[in-house]
Design a protein around this motif. Structure first.
Motif, PDB file in Angstrom:
ATOM      1  N   THR A  49     -71.737  16.503   0.364  1.00 44.70           N
ATOM      2  CA  THR A  49     -70.845  15.349   0.436  1.00 44.70           C
ATOM      3  C   THR A  49     -71.485  14.264   1.295  1.00 44.70           C
ATOM      4  O   THR A  49     -72.408  14.533   2.078  1.00 44.70           O
ATOM      5  CB  THR A  49     -69.487  15.735   1.050  1.00 44.70           C
ATOM      6  OG1 THR A  49     -69.685  16.105   2.417  1.00 44.70           O
ATOM      7  CG2 THR A  49     -68.811  16.854   0.274  1.00 44.70           C
ATOM      8  N   ASP A  65     -73.025  13.837  -4.421  1.00 44.76           N
ATOM      9  CA  ASP A  65     -72.072  14.920  -4.171  1.00 44.76           C
ATOM     10  C   ASP A  65     -71.856  15.750  -5.434  1.00 44.76           C
ATOM     11  O   ASP A  65     -71.290  15.285  -6.415  1.00 44.76           O
ATOM     12  CB  ASP A  65     -70.755  14.317  -3.692  1.00 44.76           C
ATOM     13  CG  ASP A  65     -69.707  15.345  -3.312  1.00 44.76           C
ATOM     14  OD1 ASP A  65     -69.921  16.554  -3.546  1.00 44.76           O
ATOM     15  OD2 ASP A  65     -68.661  14.924  -2.782  1.00 44.76           O
ATOM     16  N   LEU A  67     -69.811  18.058  -5.941  1.00 41.48           N
ATOM     17  CA  LEU A  67     -68.396  18.324  -6.190  1.00 41.48           C
ATOM     18  C   LEU A  67     -67.674  17.129  -6.806  1.00 41.48           C
ATOM     19  O   LEU A  67     -66.550  17.264  -7.271  1.00 41.48           O
ATOM     20  CB  LEU A  67     -67.704  18.736  -4.881  1.00 41.48           C
ATOM     21  CG  LEU A  67     -68.278  19.985  -4.210  1.00 41.48           C
ATOM     22  CD1 LEU A  67     -67.600  20.224  -2.868  1.00 41.48           C
ATOM     23  CD2 LEU A  67     -68.131  21.191  -5.120  1.00 41.48           C
ATOM     24  N   ASN A  68     -68.308  15.965  -6.811  1.00 42.41           N
ATOM     25  CA  ASN A  68     -67.730  14.761  -7.391  1.00 42.41           C
ATOM     26  C   ASN A  68     -68.505  14.456  -8.671  1.00 42.41           C
ATOM     27  O   ASN A  68     -69.559  13.815  -8.650  1.00 42.41           O
ATOM     28  CB  ASN A  68     -67.839  13.606  -6.386  1.00 42.41           C
ATOM     29  CG  ASN A  68     -67.238  12.320  -6.896  1.00 42.41           C
ATOM     30  OD1 ASN A  68     -67.187  12.058  -8.090  1.00 42.41           O
ATOM     31  ND2 ASN A  68     -66.793  11.492  -5.969  1.00 42.41           N
ATOM     32  N   LYS A  69     -67.975  14.905  -9.812  1.00 45.70           N
ATOM     33  CA  LYS A  69     -68.719  14.839 -11.071  1.00 45.70           C
ATOM     34  C   LYS A  69     -69.149  13.419 -11.427  1.00 45.70           C
ATOM     35  O   LYS A  69     -70.283  13.194 -11.834  1.00 45.70           O
ATOM     36  CB  LYS A  69     -67.888  15.448 -12.208  1.00 45.70           C
ATOM     37  CG  LYS A  69     -68.647  15.545 -13.495  1.00 45.70           C
ATOM     38  CD  LYS A  69     -67.871  16.277 -14.561  1.00 45.70           C
ATOM     39  CE  LYS A  69     -68.721  16.371 -15.818  1.00 45.70           C
ATOM     40  NZ  LYS A  69     -68.119  17.253 -16.812  1.00 45.70           N
ATOM     41  N   LYS A  70     -68.264  12.433 -11.286  1.00 45.85           N
ATOM     42  CA  LYS A  70     -68.610  11.051 -11.637  1.00 45.85           C
ATOM     43  C   LYS A  70     -69.735  10.532 -10.742  1.00 45.85           C
ATOM     44  O   LYS A  70     -70.706   9.964 -11.231  1.00 45.85           O
ATOM     45  CB  LYS A  70     -67.397  10.138 -11.539  1.00 45.85           C
ATOM     46  CG  LYS A  70     -67.721   8.697 -11.932  1.00 45.85           C
ATOM     47  CD  LYS A  70     -66.511   7.818 -11.885  1.00 45.85           C
ATOM     48  CE  LYS A  70     -66.755   6.378 -12.225  1.00 45.85           C
ATOM     49  NZ  LYS A  70     -68.066   5.879 -12.393  1.00 45.85           N
ATOM     50  N   GLU A  71     -69.589  10.717  -9.431  1.00 41.41           N
ATOM     51  CA  GLU A  71     -70.631  10.254  -8.508  1.00 41.41           C
ATOM     52  C   GLU A  71     -71.957  10.936  -8.815  1.00 41.41           C
ATOM     53  O   GLU A  71     -73.001  10.286  -8.876  1.00 41.41           O
ATOM     54  CB  GLU A  71     -70.239  10.543  -7.057  1.00 41.41           C
ATOM     55  CG  GLU A  71     -71.330  10.182  -6.061  1.00 41.41           C
ATOM     56  CD  GLU A  71     -70.980  10.579  -4.638  1.00 41.41           C
ATOM     57  OE1 GLU A  71     -71.671  11.463  -4.100  1.00 41.41           O
ATOM     58  OE2 GLU A  71     -70.031   9.998  -4.084  1.00 41.41           O
TER      59      GLU A  71
END
Length: 80
Positions: A49, A65, A67-71
């Motif tokens: 993150t 990140d 865990l943040n698919k779009k990012e």
């Protein structure tokens, strides 16, 4: 083509790291640091993150990140 390296900070200090490419090679942390010096042909991708990244990172590392698919998708689609 530059080699890909997915990097997790814990792995760097946990013993050995693996470089990806045509063949895999395990290296000790000191050798790894030499391989990723600026001007080399290895991209370091830190998948933690943003908060974890700010707490400490390798110079020149890219952060996305996991865990943040779009990012993650946005930041990695242009990697070599």
């Amino acid at each position: 083509m530059k080699k890909w390296l997915f990097f997790l900070a814990v792995a760097l200090f946990g013993g050995s790291c693996t470089l990806s490419g045509q063949s895999e090679k395990s290296v000790r942390p000191a050798e790894f640091l030499k391989l990723i010096e600026p001007g080399g042909n290895i991209q370091v991708l830190d998948v933690r993150t943003a908060e974890e990244f700010r707490a400490g990172y390798l110079k020149g590392a890219l952060q996305a990140d996991w865990l943040n698919k779009k990012e993650f998708t946005d930041r990695t689609k242009h990697l070599d």
